[in-house]
Design a protein around this motif. Structure first.
Motif, short mmCIF file in Angstrom:
data_model
loop_
_atom_site.label_atom_id
_atom_site.label_comp_id
_atom_site.label_asym_id
_atom_site.label_seq_id
_atom_site.Cartn_x
_atom_site.Cartn_y
_atom_site.Cartn_z
N HIS A 184 12.04 -1.71 4.33
CA HIS A 184 12.08 -2.01 2.90
C HIS A 184 10.67 -2.42 2.43
CE1 HIS A 184 13.32 -3.53 -1.00
NE2 HIS A 184 12.74 -4.70 -0.71
N MET A 185 10.13 -1.70 1.44
CA MET A 185 8.79 -1.97 0.93
C MET A 185 8.88 -2.63 -0.44
SD MET A 185 6.57 -0.75 3.16
CE MET A 185 6.53 0.37 4.56
N ASP A 186 8.21 -3.77 -0.56
CA ASP A 186 8.12 -4.47 -1.85
C ASP A 186 6.77 -5.17 -1.89
OD1 ASP A 186 8.30 -6.00 -4.12
OD2 ASP A 186 10.31 -6.79 -3.68
N ILE A 187 5.91 -4.73 -2.79
CA ILE A 187 4.53 -5.25 -2.84
C ILE A 187 4.48 -6.73 -3.12
CG2 ILE A 187 4.15 -4.85 -5.32
CD1 ILE A 187 1.56 -3.99 -2.67
N THR A 188 5.52 -7.27 -3.80
CA THR A 188 5.52 -8.70 -4.12
C THR A 188 6.07 -9.54 -2.98
OG1 THR A 188 7.73 -8.59 -5.11
CG2 THR A 188 5.85 -8.18 -6.55
N LEU A 189 6.71 -8.89 -2.00
CA LEU A 189 7.32 -9.65 -0.91
C LEU A 189 6.57 -9.42 0.41
CD1 LEU A 189 9.67 -11.55 -0.31
CD2 LEU A 189 11.06 -9.52 0.25
N ASN A 190 6.67 -8.21 0.94
CA ASN A 190 5.89 -7.91 2.16
C ASN A 190 4.60 -7.17 1.72
OD1 ASN A 190 7.24 -5.62 1.38
ND2 ASN A 190 8.38 -5.39 3.30
N TYR A 191 3.69 -7.93 1.17
CA TYR A 191 2.48 -7.40 0.51
C TYR A 191 1.65 -6.55 1.48
CZ TYR A 191 -2.20 -7.41 -1.57
OH TYR A 191 -3.42 -7.03 -2.06
N ASP A 192 1.32 -7.09 2.63
CA ASP A 192 0.42 -6.39 3.56
C ASP A 192 1.03 -5.09 4.05
OD1 ASP A 192 -1.77 -8.44 3.85
OD2 ASP A 192 -0.04 -9.64 4.44
N LEU A 193 2.33 -5.11 4.35
CA LEU A 193 3.01 -3.92 4.84
C LEU A 193 3.00 -2.83 3.77
CD1 LEU A 193 4.63 -2.80 7.27
CD2 LEU A 193 6.70 -3.61 6.11
N THR A 194 3.38 -3.18 2.56
CA THR A 194 3.44 -2.20 1.47
C THR A 194 2.05 -1.70 1.11
OG1 THR A 194 5.35 -3.44 0.63
CG2 THR A 194 4.36 -1.81 -0.84
N LEU A 195 1.09 -2.62 1.04
CA LEU A 195 -0.30 -2.24 0.70
C LEU A 195 -0.84 -1.22 1.70
CD1 LEU A 195 -2.97 -3.07 -1.00
CD2 LEU A 195 -3.50 -4.44 1.01
N ASN A 196 -0.69 -1.49 2.98
CA ASN A 196 -1.22 -0.58 4.00
C ASN A 196 -0.46 0.74 4.01
OD1 ASN A 196 -3.38 -1.84 6.04
ND2 ASN A 196 -2.05 -3.48 5.32
N TYR A 197 0.85 0.69 3.76
CA TYR A 197 1.66 1.91 3.70
C TYR A 197 1.19 2.81 2.56
CZ TYR A 197 5.84 4.82 3.09
OH TYR A 197 6.71 5.88 2.95
N LEU A 198 1.05 2.24 1.37
CA LEU A 198 0.62 3.04 0.21
C LEU A 198 -0.83 3.49 0.34
CD1 LEU A 198 2.33 0.97 -2.64
CD2 LEU A 198 3.02 3.20 -1.75
N ASN A 199 -1.67 2.66 0.91
CA ASN A 199 -3.07 3.07 1.14
C ASN A 199 -3.15 4.24 2.11
OD1 ASN A 199 -4.66 1.49 -0.51
ND2 ASN A 199 -4.80 -0.21 0.93
N LEU A 200 -2.30 4.19 3.15
CA LEU A 200 -2.31 5.28 4.13
C LEU A 200 -1.89 6.60 3.47
CD1 LEU A 200 -2.66 6.11 7.09
CD2 LEU A 200 -0.23 5.57 7.44
N ILE A 201 -0.86 6.56 2.65
CA ILE A 201 -0.41 7.78 1.97
C ILE A 201 -1.50 8.30 1.02
CG2 ILE A 201 1.25 8.63 0.27
CD1 ILE A 201 3.33 6.81 1.60
#
Length: 1187
Positions: free
Chosen positions: A125-142
């Motif tokens: 589950h990706m949520d920039i406001t909750l798991n910020y680092d995970l979502t940020l790196n995921y979207l940056n990678l894409i």
């Protein structure tokens, strides 16, 4: 089987971190390859020569056409490809980096696809406001992955180059490269990258779409127009004064400084890959806002997409989808972006200028606010950075003309952009300066509040698996152990472990079947995000500043960078912000990546060159302003010169005339000095006001920072400025002389000194503007003007020019045109008594305006003792050359002079001998102007006397200056000269006396015998010795040099004095020998003979004789007096011969007065004093009658 997808074993956090870093490296490498192999040279970063020669060789064009046609299955056995066999080594070597970059990209793609599949399988589950680092790196990678594949598709001739390498490799190793089949397929698949990518991302949309939807909480609030930012008090510390000490109230702190550019790229690329989800309202709002914000999207550095056109072409190519509605919407959004986006961003930049300036002023005054309100710094930097990036890429990539939208240039040419850049750097410098204040605040915050709340949240967890429990406990223990004493002890903090543990925990708790689901414990997640931000404020400040305020993008927009700097220098209100341009050059190395080390040198060199150029231009601009101020001050100073008081004196002398006469003769009243300072209105800016304002602003820029670090180089702006100031000051000093060798014009020393003092007062005032030691500039430049050439460019100095002018112009006119310019001991000056109408220049030269004591004092102050010594040495060189000519005359008449020396008491014999001596010499081609040896001797001795008189006047001027400047030191020199310690050894005593005399002469004190004259004559003697010894071996036809070699120098000196003594009476028959009482000199300067006789005799007998100067001068006095007495006896016989007899009698008295060796008693013993008294009475009476 249930443990097959344990999140902790998938290493999602680690893989995302590594692949993101590798993705940035791959993006950099493919960017460089595209630039190097591009046919468009306009934006080429590298050197075009880097492209291998065989790729541009036309003889291989059939090969390349074949490879293009048969890609990816070329037949290496084809006869067309056989030519490659000859260059296979060169091809493999040259194209290996190119080929393996594509191979690495293929490997990167495989790893990305594998990771995205794993994330899908884990149902993270990706949520920039909750798991910020995970979502940020995921979207940056894409985003990075999409950018790389788009760039791959835009590399020209990629099929040809890859096939060429593979064929050459096959020829070299007898088998094709193992990676080539898959690589060729990848190039074909991603020829239209979005088509393939959109197919790939169909299964990934379950994770990607929720991640993008989470941006709906952030992006709209971050992408506000300027008026709404003002209304909400964005970046304003003073909007709510009671809360100024409170920490900003936000539960998604790291999202507050997230890049808007990055979010727009995520939204656009993700919605392109998952375009079927655009029907959802939230996603459509994000898509619409992102596409309205601009029409250019960055791929890498200055490589961009015209995004609307790209989307339209992609949608048009989709088969089986009815995309006509979407295409129309995109075109409408493009039209709106073209019309409104430039104005919105212009207003946003205007708001940011004032907001960041306010922040900088408040933080400067109250640096303690950087603790609670430090977030505002990173928010401001991030927004400003995004606006600058937007401006650069949109200014450099104007829209196509087919859109029929006229853009206003004012929206893109921002004259006040340097102020925004400067405020960004000011905020960054404040954070670095007060980093311990920030550290101290957040260490206490982490230990005193964050750890306590984290402990409570952990205790409230109903169920916590072992792995998560270990991480949470570690986080709590680490932050609880922090102490202020660590900050006070300057301990280096390293809290990267906390951040990586939280990243791992986000991956563990984000999967669908996790033991601890983060979605269900949002308070814990948001608090941990806050803790991570606080740890960054302790040990990650520099990285945060680079993350939010990096401007290395300018390295790839150098033309715009130059343009903005020139614009800044043309706009006086922005001058103080010009220092930001060399500071930004220090950012360029942030653009490099370790996977592309070959570009470090080129980018580093570019940064250093631009920093050097900016500082040089700034220094030149400051120096131009200083030069203009100096010119104004020199003009004001020029008006205060005494010569300009004549008009005021004349006006005051006419006060008592009638009023009618005044009205008739009254002209326009001249403005008096000082009137320029009278003001009726302070708002009226004079030119001087504007210049001082510009100087203040520019000096603020120069003085802003001590050192600018650019790629391991340290630039010191003040040193740049000082070096350019020294060069400009040096040129100004010589330029103010206004020396023109063609017309022999030059400024008076007093006027030049006045101008120099005016300039020095201006330069001294610089210390009020910039922290420099102006005395260092004076000590560097002014002493160089005392030498013949300066050390800057080896050009002539004030000393050289004035020496040349006085010797070659003034004194030459004095010596050549007898009777026009006279040396007056009474006036202590050379005085012009008649105009020289026969002069080639035909210019009236008032000698007293250049060669009186006042002017020479000014000269001595300008060029100092060293310069005056150089002048004296050059002058004595002229004297020595005249002495050499006199020796030749003595040798020619040696026999006669020898007889005269022994027969001076025999009148008849002396008369006959003098007739032989005074016989005119026939000159070829000039029968009229025949000159005897007697006339020649007198003329040359007079020239020597004139030169020595000028020398004594210059020495007196130097003495006056030094007694005023260094009175105590001069007192010591005078004492040393008067009380030289006696020594038993005569040799050492003479040497000590000589050293003391040289010191005294350099200080302007008079000596019995001028040391410079002795030095000049001695050096000439040394030069003559080898010359005459060489000439003695030649033929006997060269008479005079051979005789000079054989004669005794002492004897020649004795005979020279005899020659002068017996020649003096002939002066009586010359018209210009008349003595003028007002000048205390003769019109033909024959009174200068007194100085010449004493100095030449003293020098020659000191060098050549046993030191019997007194005896030789007594002999001279006896010969001269007996000759003059015979002149008195011939009064009745020849009145023409004795026309100016009394004037010549006075010369004898002057010789005795001038001499340190002769006394009046000796004179009276051989010449009646009554004759002298009558002579003075006669000439003074005649002068009174003339006046």
């Amino acid at each position: 089987m249930s443990r097959a997808m344990v999140p902790s074993q998938q290493k999602l956090a680690e893989k995302l971190t590594i692949l993101n870093d590798r993705g940035r490296g791959m993006l950099t490498r493919i960017y460089n390859i595209k630039k190097i192999y591009s046919t468009n040279k306009k934006k080429m970063l590298g050197n075009p020569a880097n492209k291998p020669g065989f790729l541009t060789d036309k003889t291989y064009e059939p090969v390349y056409r074949y490879l293009m046609r048969r890609f990816p299955h070329p037949d290496s056995k084809s006869t067309t490809l056989q030519v490659i066999n000859n260059i296979k080594q060169d091809v493999v070597k040259s194209l290996s980096l190119y080929y393996f970059t594509f191979v690495d990209i293929m490997d990167f793609k495989d790893h990305v696809v594998d990771l995205l599949t794993t994330i899908d399988a884990c149902q993270v589950h990706m949520d920039i406001t909750l798991n910020y680092d995970l979502t940020l790196n995921y979207l940056n990678l894409i985003s990075t992955y999409v950018s790389i594949m788009i760039l791959v598709s835009r590399v020209e001739d990629r099929r040809v180059v890859l096939s060429l390498y593979n064929v050459a490799y096959e020829y070299l190793h007898a088998s094709s490269d193992p990676s080539f089949p898959r690589l060729g397929q990848m190039v074909i698949d991603y020829d239209i990258p979005l088509r393939k990518l959109s197919e790939e991302f169909v299964p990934h949309s379950r994770v990607l779409v929720p991640a993008i939807m989470s941006l709906h909480k952030i992006y709209p609030k971050r992408n506000l127009p300027a008026d709404q930012m003002r209304a909400t008090g964005f970046l304003s510390l003073l909007a709510e004064p009671p809360k100024i000490m409170n920490v900003p109230n936000t539960d998604m702190v790291q999202c507050e400084y997230l890049s808007v550019d990055a979010m727009e790229r995520w939204i656009i690329f993700s919605m392109l890959l998952c375009h079927q989800y655009l029907q959802e309202a939230q996603l459509w709002d994000l898509w619409k806002t992102a596409l309205q914000s601009g029409y250019i999207v960055q791929l890498c550095r200055d490589e961009v997409l015209h995004i609307h056109s790209y989307i339209t072409s992609f949608f048009e190519g989709l088969k089986g989808h009815n995309m006509s509605k979407r295409i129309t919407e995109v075109r409408d959004l493009q039209h709106q972006a073209l019309q409104s986006a430039p104005g919105i961003h212009r207003e946003r930049r205007k708001f940011l200028r004032s907001a960041l300036k306010e922040l900088a002023l408040i933080y400067t005054d109250q640096p303690g606010l950087l603790g609670p309100k430090g977030l505002y710094v990173f928010q401001g930097l991030a927004v400003a950075r995004d606006e600058i990036h937007w401006l650069l890429r949109h200014f450099d990539n104007p829209p196509s003309k087919r859109h029929n939208v006229k853009l206003s240039q004012e929206d893109f040419v921002d004259r006040q952009l340097p102020e925004l850049l400067f405020n960004m750097e000011e905020l960054k410098s404040l954070v670095r300066k007060y980093n311990q204040v920030v550290q101290r605040y957040y260490v206490q915050y982490l230990a005193g509040f964050d750890s306590v709340l984290l402990n409570q949240l952990i205790q409230n967890l109903a169920h916590c698996p072992e792995d998560e429990s270990v991480i949470l406990s570690s986080l709590y223990n680490t932050i609880a152990a922090l102490s202020v004493k660590q900050v006070e002890a300057n301990e280096v903090f390293d809290l990267r472990g906390i951040r990586l543990d939280w990243f791992r925990l986000q991956a563990y708790t984000g999967v669908s079947r996790a033991g601890l689901v983060l979605r269900d414990h949002q308070d814990l997640g948001k608090h941990l995000n806050m803790i991570i931000y606080h740890t960054k404020m302790v040990d990650y400040l520099d990285e945060l500043l680079n993350e939010t305020g990096d401007l290395s993008i300018y390295c790839f927009y150098t033309q715009i960078f130059e343009h903005q700097f020139k614009q800044c220098m043309e706009f006086p209100a922005q001058h103080r912000y010009s220092i930001v341009f060399p500071i930004i050059c220090g950012h360029f190395m942030n653009a490099t990546h370790e996977l592309c080390p070959e570009e470090r040198h080129s980018i580093g060199t570019t940064s250093v060159q631009y920093a050097h150029w900016f500082l040089k231009e700034m220094s030149d601009e400051v120096n131009q302003v200083i030069t203009a101020i100096c010119e104004e001050q020199c003009m004001l100073n020029y008006k205060l010169l005494p010569k300009h008081s004549a008009a005021s004196i004349l006006q005051s002398s006419n006060k008592h005339k009638k009023k009618q006469d005044k009205k008739k003769n009254q002209g326009p009243e001249e403005e008096k000095p000082g009137m320029e300072s009278a003001r009726k209105n302070r708002e009226n800016f004079t030119r001087m006001d504007k210049l001082h304002m510009a100087l203040t602003e520019l000096c603020y820029a120069i003085n802003y920072c001590n050192v600018i670090q650019v790629w391991e180089h340290g630039f010191v702006p003040r040193e740049f400025f000082i070096q350019h100031l020294e060069t400009r000051f040096n040129k100004a000093l010589v330029g103010m002389m206004m020396y023109n060798p063609d017309t022999s014009e030059i400024a008076k020393p007093s006027e030049l000194l006045s101008s120099v003092k005016a300039i020095m007062s201006v330069l001294q005032g610089l210390e009020n503007y910039v922290q420099i030691d102006i005395a260092r500039v004076f000590n560097s430049v002014l002493p160089q003007q005392t030498q013949a050439t300066d050390s800057f460019n080896g050009e002539k100095t004030i000393t050289a020019n004035y020496t040349n002018w006085y010797l070659e112009v003034l004194l030459r006119r004095v010596t050549v045109n007898m009777g026009h310019i006279v040396y007056s001991p009474n006036h202590k000056a050379f005085v012009t008594v008649a105009q020289d109408n026969n002069s080639k220049e035909n210019l009236y030269l008032a000698a007293e305006e250049y060669a009186d004591l006042t002017e020479l004092r000014a000269l001595a102050e300008l060029i100092g003792p060293y310069g005056m010594r150089y002048l004296g040495e050059r002058l004595m060189g002229h004297v020595a050359s005249q002495v050499e000519e006199l020796k030749k005359l003595v040798i020619q008449n040696k026999e006669v002079l020898f007889n005269m020396r022994t027969s001076f008491d025999k009148p008849e014999v002396m008369r006959d001998l003098f007739r032989r001596l005074g016989r005119p010499i026939k000159q070829q081609g000039n029968a009229k102007n025949q000159m005897s040896d007697v006339d020649s001797v007198l003329m040359r001795m007079t020239i020597i006397g004139i030169l020595l008189s000028y020398r004594s006047l210059a020495q007196e001027a130097l003495l006056d200056v030094l007694e005023d400047r260094i009175p105590f030191l001069m007192a010591s020199v005078q004492d040393l000269q008067h009380f030289v310690p006696n020594m038993k050894d005569t040799k050492y005593s003479n040497m000590k006396q000589q050293v003391v005399n040289e010191m005294a002469s350099a200080a302007g004190l008079s000596c019995d015998i001028d040391p410079l004259l002795i030095s000049a004559l001695r050096s000439q003697k040394n030069e003559d010795t080898p010359r005459t010894s060489t000439s003695s071996q030649s033929s006997d036809t060269e008479g005079i040099p051979e005789q000079m070699a054989n004669e005794s120098d002492y004897e020649l000196a004795c005979l020279l004095m005899v020659f002068v003594a017996v020649s003096i009476p002939t002066l009586a028959k010359k018209d210009f020998s008349v003595f003028k009482a007002s000048l205390e000199g003769n019109l033909n300067n024959s009174h200068c003979l007194a100085k010449a006789v004493n100095q030449i005799a003293g020098a020659l007998f000191t060098i050549h004789g046993p030191g019997d100067v007194s005896d030789r001068l007594q002999e001279f006095l006896a010969l001269a007096s007996s000759s003059l007495l015979r002149l008195g006896q011939s009064q009745e016989q020849d009145k023409e011969t004795v026309r100016n007899r009394e004037s010549v009698y006075i010369l004898l008295d002057l010789i005795v007065q001038e001499s340190p060796y002769l006394t009046m008693d000796l004179l009276e013993s051989c010449f009646p004093y009554a004759l002298l008294r009558n002579a003075y009475h006669t000439v003074y009476k005649a002068s009174a009658v003339d006046n």
